[in-house]
Motif scaffolding. Structure first.
Motif, PDB file in Angstrom:
ATOM      1  N   GLN A 212     -16.439 -88.056 -50.003  1.00  0.00           N
ATOM      2  CA  GLN A 212     -17.198 -89.063 -49.260  1.00  0.00           C
ATOM      3  C   GLN A 212     -17.026 -88.861 -47.765  1.00  0.00           C
ATOM      4  O   GLN A 212     -15.949 -88.504 -47.306  1.00  0.00           O
ATOM      5  CB  GLN A 212     -16.727 -90.481 -49.627  1.00  0.00           C
ATOM      6  N   VAL A 213     -18.095 -89.091 -47.058  1.00  0.00           N
ATOM      7  CA  VAL A 213     -18.079 -88.987 -45.603  1.00  0.00           C
ATOM      8  C   VAL A 213     -18.617 -90.289 -45.030  1.00  0.00           C
ATOM      9  O   VAL A 213     -19.645 -90.789 -45.480  1.00  0.00           O
ATOM     10  CB  VAL A 213     -18.946 -87.814 -45.121  1.00  0.00           C
ATOM     11  N   GLN A 214     -17.939 -90.830 -44.069  1.00  0.00           N
ATOM     12  CA  GLN A 214     -18.447 -91.992 -43.336  1.00  0.00           C
ATOM     13  C   GLN A 214     -18.757 -91.567 -41.913  1.00  0.00           C
ATOM     14  O   GLN A 214     -17.968 -90.842 -41.290  1.00  0.00           O
ATOM     15  CB  GLN A 214     -17.436 -93.130 -43.358  1.00  0.00           C
ATOM     16  N   LEU A 215     -19.890 -92.014 -41.418  1.00  0.00           N
ATOM     17  CA  LEU A 215     -20.341 -91.653 -40.084  1.00  0.00           C
ATOM     18  C   LEU A 215     -20.559 -92.922 -39.268  1.00  0.00           C
ATOM     19  O   LEU A 215     -21.186 -93.867 -39.751  1.00  0.00           O
ATOM     20  CB  LEU A 215     -21.644 -90.866 -40.172  1.00  0.00           C
ATOM     21  N   VAL A 216     -20.061 -92.925 -38.046  1.00  0.00           N
ATOM     22  CA  VAL A 216     -20.213 -94.081 -37.172  1.00  0.00           C
ATOM     23  C   VAL A 216     -20.722 -93.611 -35.824  1.00  0.00           C
ATOM     24  O   VAL A 216     -20.039 -92.844 -35.129  1.00  0.00           O
ATOM     25  CB  VAL A 216     -18.880 -94.841 -37.000  1.00  0.00           C
ATOM     26  N   GLU A 217     -21.921 -94.082 -35.462  1.00  0.00           N
ATOM     27  CA  GLU A 217     -22.511 -93.714 -34.179  1.00  0.00           C
ATOM     28  C   GLU A 217     -22.109 -94.700 -33.090  1.00  0.00           C
ATOM     29  O   GLU A 217     -21.835 -95.871 -33.362  1.00  0.00           O
ATOM     30  CB  GLU A 217     -24.051 -93.700 -34.261  1.00  0.00           C
ATOM     31  N   SER A 218     -22.102 -94.216 -31.867  1.00  0.00           N
ATOM     32  CA  SER A 218     -21.868 -95.075 -30.717  1.00  0.00           C
ATOM     33  C   SER A 218     -22.542 -94.458 -29.503  1.00  0.00           C
ATOM     34  O   SER A 218     -22.946 -93.285 -29.541  1.00  0.00           O
ATOM     35  CB  SER A 218     -20.368 -95.257 -30.466  1.00  0.00           C
ATOM     36  N   GLY A 219     -22.642 -95.245 -28.426  1.00  0.00           N
ATOM     37  CA  GLY A 219     -23.179 -94.705 -27.188  1.00  0.00           C
ATOM     38  C   GLY A 219     -24.599 -95.111 -26.859  1.00  0.00           C
ATOM     39  O   GLY A 219     -25.108 -94.771 -25.787  1.00  0.00           O
ATOM     40  N   GLY A 220     -25.247 -95.823 -27.767  1.00  0.00           N
ATOM     41  CA  GLY A 220     -26.600 -96.262 -27.476  1.00  0.00           C
ATOM     42  C   GLY A 220     -26.614 -97.355 -26.414  1.00  0.00           C
ATOM     43  O   GLY A 220     -25.578 -97.870 -26.007  1.00  0.00           O
ATOM     44  N   GLY A 221     -27.821 -97.686 -25.949  1.00  0.00           N
ATOM     45  CA  GLY A 221     -27.945 -98.740 -24.958  1.00  0.00           C
ATOM     46  C   GLY A 221     -29.297 -98.721 -24.289  1.00  0.00           C
ATOM     47  O   GLY A 221     -30.241 -98.077 -24.769  1.00  0.00           O
ATOM     48  N   LEU A 222     -29.373 -99.438 -23.178  1.00  0.00           N
ATOM     49  CA  LEU A 222     -30.603 -99.542 -22.395  1.00  0.00           C
ATOM     50  C   LEU A 222     -30.473 -98.671 -21.153  1.00  0.00           C
ATOM     51  O   LEU A 222     -29.472 -98.759 -20.434  1.00  0.00           O
ATOM     52  CB  LEU A 222     -30.837-101.000 -22.013  1.00  0.00           C
TER      53      LEU A 222
END
Length: 124
Positions: free
Chosen positions: A1-11
């Motif tokens: 199993q692999v879990q992926l967590v994105e970050s860094g988005g915004g306006l």
């Protein structure tokens, strides 16, 4: 199993930059092809960029020359550096992992693990 967590988005304003990160769990991260996809409201999910386990990269024509995908296998991270952003880049951006394919793919159906997505909004 692999879990992926994105970050860094915004306006961000048009012409600006953002860097998205995708943190992966699992012990065999270096054996996965990794991709970024995006989905704008009312549109289908589309391919943005991919990086093979070998390090080779592929980009959609719409982002080529503006976006750069990279990976750090030691940290289990994938990045998407986005420069010269345009309002049409506004979308939810998803990180994905392909654990099965021989070759890196641009097709979402080849990716078997997905993150929850991060919103990128580019104002004009």
């Amino acid at each position: 199993q692999v879990q992926l967590v994105e970050s860094g988005g915004g306006l961000v304003q048009a012409g600006g930059s953002l860097r998205l990160s995708c943190a992966a769990s699992g012990r065999t991260f270096s054996s996965y092809h990794m991709g970024w996809f995006r989905q704008a409201p009312g549109k289908e999910r589309e391919f943005v960029a991919a990086i093979a386990k070998s390090g080779g990269t592929t980009y959609s024509d719409s982002v080529k020359g503006r976006f750069t995908i990279s990976r750090d296998n030691a940290k289990k991270l994938v990045y998407l550096q986005m420069n010269s952003l345009k309002p049409e880049d506004t979308a939810v951006y998803y990180c994905a992992a392909d654990s099965n394919s021989v070759n890196c793919s641009i097709y979402a159906k080849r990716y078997d693990y997905w993150g929850q997505g991060t919103q990128v909004t580019v104002s004009s």
